[in-house]
Scaffold this motif. Structure first.
Motif, PDB file in Angstrom:
ATOM      1  N   VAL A 207       0.840  -1.198   0.000  1.00 55.47           N
ATOM      2  CA  VAL A 207       0.000   0.000   0.000  1.00 55.47           C
ATOM      3  C   VAL A 207       0.875   1.247   0.000  1.00 55.47           C
ATOM      4  N   ILE A 208       0.485   2.222  -0.809  1.00 59.65           N
ATOM      5  CA  ILE A 208       1.063   3.561  -0.784  1.00 59.65           C
ATOM      6  C   ILE A 208      -0.082   4.549  -0.633  1.00 59.65           C
ATOM      7  N   PHE A 209       0.149   5.609   0.127  1.00 60.44           N
ATOM      8  CA  PHE A 209      -0.807   6.712   0.190  1.00 60.44           C
ATOM      9  C   PHE A 209      -0.354   7.774  -0.814  1.00 60.44           C
ATOM     10  N   PRO A 210      -0.931   7.827  -2.032  1.00 67.47           N
ATOM     11  CA  PRO A 210      -0.578   8.892  -2.972  1.00 67.47           C
ATOM     12  C   PRO A 210      -0.930  10.282  -2.444  1.00 67.47           C
ATOM     13  N   GLU A 211      -1.895  10.328  -1.519  1.00 68.03           N
ATOM     14  CA  GLU A 211      -2.194  11.559  -0.789  1.00 68.03           C
ATOM     15  C   GLU A 211      -2.582  11.181   0.640  1.00 68.03           C
ATOM     16  N   ALA A 212      -2.193  12.042   1.557  1.00 69.19           N
ATOM     17  CA  ALA A 212      -2.679  11.987   2.930  1.00 69.19           C
ATOM     18  C   ALA A 212      -2.492  13.381   3.499  1.00 69.19           C
ATOM     19  N   GLY A 213      -3.327  13.762   4.438  1.00 64.56           N
ATOM     20  CA  GLY A 213      -3.129  15.074   5.020  1.00 64.56           C
ATOM     21  C   GLY A 213      -4.303  15.558   5.839  1.00 64.56           C
ATOM     22  N   PHE A 214      -4.067  16.687   6.482  1.00 69.01           N
ATOM     23  CA  PHE A 214      -5.055  17.349   7.330  1.00 69.01           C
ATOM     24  C   PHE A 214      -4.822  18.847   7.222  1.00 69.01           C
ATOM     25  N   PRO A 215      -5.868  19.649   7.223  1.00 68.92           N
ATOM     26  CA  PRO A 215      -5.659  21.099   7.294  1.00 68.92           C
ATOM     27  C   PRO A 215      -5.167  21.482   8.686  1.00 68.92           C
ATOM     28  N   SER A 216      -4.573  22.650   8.796  1.00 67.81           N
ATOM     29  CA  SER A 216      -4.117  23.119  10.117  1.00 67.81           C
ATOM     30  C   SER A 216      -5.226  23.954  10.749  1.00 67.81           C
ATOM     31  N   LEU A 217      -6.333  23.259  11.032  1.00 68.55           N
ATOM     32  CA  LEU A 217      -7.541  23.873  11.565  1.00 68.55           C
ATOM     33  C   LEU A 217      -8.091  23.021  12.706  1.00 68.55           C
ATOM     34  N   GLU A 218      -8.866  23.625  13.567  1.00 65.49           N
ATOM     35  CA  GLU A 218      -9.503  22.870  14.643  1.00 65.49           C
ATOM     36  C   GLU A 218     -10.382  21.759  14.076  1.00 65.49           C
ATOM     37  N   THR A 219     -10.464  20.659  14.767  1.00 69.82           N
ATOM     38  CA  THR A 219     -11.248  19.470  14.403  1.00 69.82           C
ATOM     39  C   THR A 219     -10.867  18.923  13.029  1.00 69.82           C
ATOM     40  N   ALA A 220      -9.609  19.088  12.641  1.00 72.69           N
ATOM     41  CA  ALA A 220      -9.149  18.591  11.341  1.00 72.69           C
ATOM     42  C   ALA A 220      -9.329  17.085  11.224  1.00 72.69           C
ATOM     43  N   ASN A 221      -9.286  16.369  12.344  1.00 73.66           N
ATOM     44  CA  ASN A 221      -9.406  14.914  12.314  1.00 73.66           C
ATOM     45  C   ASN A 221     -10.770  14.450  11.846  1.00 73.66           C
ATOM     46  N   THR A 228     -12.718  24.419   5.088  1.00 73.95           N
ATOM     47  CA  THR A 228     -13.629  25.516   5.411  1.00 73.95           C
ATOM     48  C   THR A 228     -13.006  26.388   6.502  1.00 73.95           C
ATOM     49  N   PRO A 229     -12.895  27.705   6.275  1.00 70.65           N
ATOM     50  CA  PRO A 229     -12.201  28.563   7.248  1.00 70.65           C
ATOM     51  C   PRO A 229     -12.785  28.464   8.653  1.00 70.65           C
ATOM     52  N   ARG A 230     -11.922  28.291   9.628  1.00 75.28           N
ATOM     53  CA  ARG A 230     -12.262  28.281  11.044  1.00 75.28           C
ATOM     54  C   ARG A 230     -10.966  28.536  11.807  1.00 75.28           C
ATOM     55  N   LYS A 231     -10.985  28.347  13.095  1.00 71.48           N
ATOM     56  CA  LYS A 231      -9.817  28.686  13.902  1.00 71.48           C
ATOM     57  C   LYS A 231      -8.609  27.822  13.517  1.00 71.48           C
ATOM     58  N   ILE A 232      -7.486  28.483  13.294  1.00 66.80           N
ATOM     59  CA  ILE A 232      -6.258  27.767  12.939  1.00 66.80           C
ATOM     60  C   ILE A 232      -5.739  26.995  14.148  1.00 66.80           C
ATOM     61  N   GLY A 269       2.968  28.390   6.408  1.00 66.87           N
ATOM     62  CA  GLY A 269       3.318  29.205   7.562  1.00 66.87           C
ATOM     63  C   GLY A 269       2.218  29.232   8.613  1.00 66.87           C
ATOM     64  N   PRO A 270       2.489  29.852   9.758  1.00 67.89           N
ATOM     65  CA  PRO A 270       1.592  29.766  10.909  1.00 67.89           C
ATOM     66  C   PRO A 270       0.244  30.434  10.739  1.00 67.89           C
ATOM     67  N   ALA A 271       0.084  31.333   9.752  1.00 62.71           N
ATOM     68  CA  ALA A 271      -1.213  31.986   9.541  1.00 62.71           C
ATOM     69  C   ALA A 271      -2.051  31.275   8.489  1.00 62.71           C
ATOM     70  N   ASP A 272      -1.566  30.159   7.982  1.00 66.74           N
ATOM     71  CA  ASP A 272      -2.219  29.434   6.889  1.00 66.74           C
ATOM     72  C   ASP A 272      -2.969  28.225   7.442  1.00 66.74           C
ATOM     73  N   GLY A 273      -4.246  28.080   7.069  1.00 65.50           N
ATOM     74  CA  GLY A 273      -5.042  26.965   7.565  1.00 65.50           C
ATOM     75  C   GLY A 273      -5.200  25.829   6.584  1.00 65.50           C
ATOM     76  N   SER A 274      -4.547  25.896   5.442  1.00 64.98           N
ATOM     77  CA  SER A 274      -4.727  24.883   4.407  1.00 64.98           C
ATOM     78  C   SER A 274      -4.023  23.580   4.768  1.00 64.98           C
ATOM     79  N   HIS A 275      -4.035  22.643   3.829  1.00 59.67           N
ATOM     80  CA  HIS A 275      -3.451  21.329   4.068  1.00 59.67           C
ATOM     81  C   HIS A 275      -1.926  21.335   4.110  1.00 59.67           C
ATOM     82  N   THR A 276      -1.284  22.326   3.539  1.00 55.09           N
ATOM     83  CA  THR A 276       0.170  22.236   3.482  1.00 55.09           C
ATOM     84  C   THR A 276       0.786  22.172   4.882  1.00 55.09           C
ATOM     85  N   PRO A 277       1.810  21.327   5.059  1.00 52.90           N
ATOM     86  CA  PRO A 277       2.549  21.318   6.321  1.00 52.90           C
ATOM     87  C   PRO A 277       3.722  22.300   6.310  1.00 52.90           C
ATOM     88  N   TRP A 278       3.924  22.963   5.175  1.00 55.76           N
ATOM     89  CA  TRP A 278       5.134  23.774   5.006  1.00 55.76           C
ATOM     90  C   TRP A 278       5.136  24.956   5.974  1.00 55.76           C
TER      91      TRP A 278
END
Length: 296
Positions: A207-221, A228-232, A269-278
């Motif tokens: 098995v390979i995960f071609p994608e995996a991730g979570f946004p940097s937002l509350e209740t991302a799990n 959807t924009p909410r608290k980072i 960066g720290p103000a970004d709520g998207s999926h990127t971990p960068w």
């Protein structure tokens, strides 16, 4: 590693960021050229003048990745305006055949490119949840792809019913899960691991995960796909990364995780709520696991 405006593939910033990934223990990158198909249309368009992922740039990014010790996963996928590939569905056999003919040309183009650049892995499809029932068509396409590209093949299935019901995994070299399965609030992964393990056992493919991730937002799990924009919450994203890596990284039947996503323009960066971990703690979680000797 996706092409993002204004620093498309092979720009100075894109080249610099690609090399910096090795600082985090990254040893493989997915390059993602997009084609386009409107819902209700059977026409598949790709590699046009305005494409952000031109063939020459993909060749150069692949060369650079290989030069710096990273493998290359070529993962062409379709962009469906105001939708996603799972929205593509056709009501007649004629329409379905027409779409597969157009998509076959798309795959041939990028499989031939994968062969030319020495890609280490190639995806024949990404998240076509309404079209996977056409098993014979997919098996035919996989057979054709092996004529154009001699390396290992994968299909990137969406989490849930698509991943769990595909019948052509045996025709591929890897089972591909775009892992956006929800996690409970305690981040327990036992049920998830068993769900993925069942598919692996049935088809006897790694098995390979071609994608995996979570946004940097509350209740991302709870809905890992949802930006959807909410608290980072950088910590929530990092904890979810930790849970997935703890669950799957030591598994001998899991051969890799491609995190969605790092962009060529370095957004994050720290103000970004998207999926990127960068630029976020999640990237340090990745580095800690990838630098460990658990897999050695």
């Amino acid at each position: 590693f996706t092409a993002e405006w204004p620093d498309k593939y092979n720009s100075p910033r894109a080249r610099s960021l690609l090399i910096r990934l090795t600082d985090f223990g990254v040893n493989s990158v997915a390059l993602v050229p997009y084609g386009f198909c409107r819902a209700g249309s059977t026409e598949v368009r790709f590699n046009g003048r305005r494409a952000w992922e031109r063939d020459a740039a993909l060749e150069e990014m692949s060369r650079l990745a290989h030069e710096h010790g990273m493998r290359v996963f070529l993962k062409p996928q379709l962009w469906v305006p105001r939708g996603f590939p799972g929205k593509l569905v056709y009501s007649t056999d004629r329409e379905t055949r027409a779409w597969f003919a157009g998509y076959e040309a798309f795959v041939e183009h990028y499989a031939t490119l994968a062969s030319r650049i020495g890609a280490d892995l190639f995806a024949v499809g990404v998240e076509f949840s309404q079209l996977i029932r056409h098993e014979r068509s997919w098996r035919r396409l996989i057979g054709l792809t092996r004529r154009w590209y001699s390396g290992p093949l994968i299909y990137a299935a969406n989490w849930g019913p698509e991943f769990e019901t595909i019948r052509f995994w045996d025709a591929l070299d890897y089972i591909g899960l775009n892992n956006y399965y929800p996690l409970p609030d305690d981040l327990s992964t036992d049920r998830l691991v068993e769900k993925v393990r069942r598919v692996h056992r049935r088809f006897q493919r790694p098995v390979i995960f071609p994608e995996a991730g979570f946004p940097s937002l509350e209740t991302a799990n709870r809905e890992p796909w949802d930006e959807t924009p909410r608290k980072i919450s950088l910590g929530e994203q990092a904890r979810c990364y930790e849970a997935i890596l703890r669950a799957f990284y030591p598994q001998p039947w899991v051969d890799g995780i491609y995190w969605w996503k790092v962009g060529s323009n370095g957004f994050g960066g720290p103000a970004d709520g998207s999926h990127t971990p960068w630029g976020k703690p999640a990237m340090e979680v990745v580095a800690r696991w990838y630098r460990s000797n658990i897999r050695s």
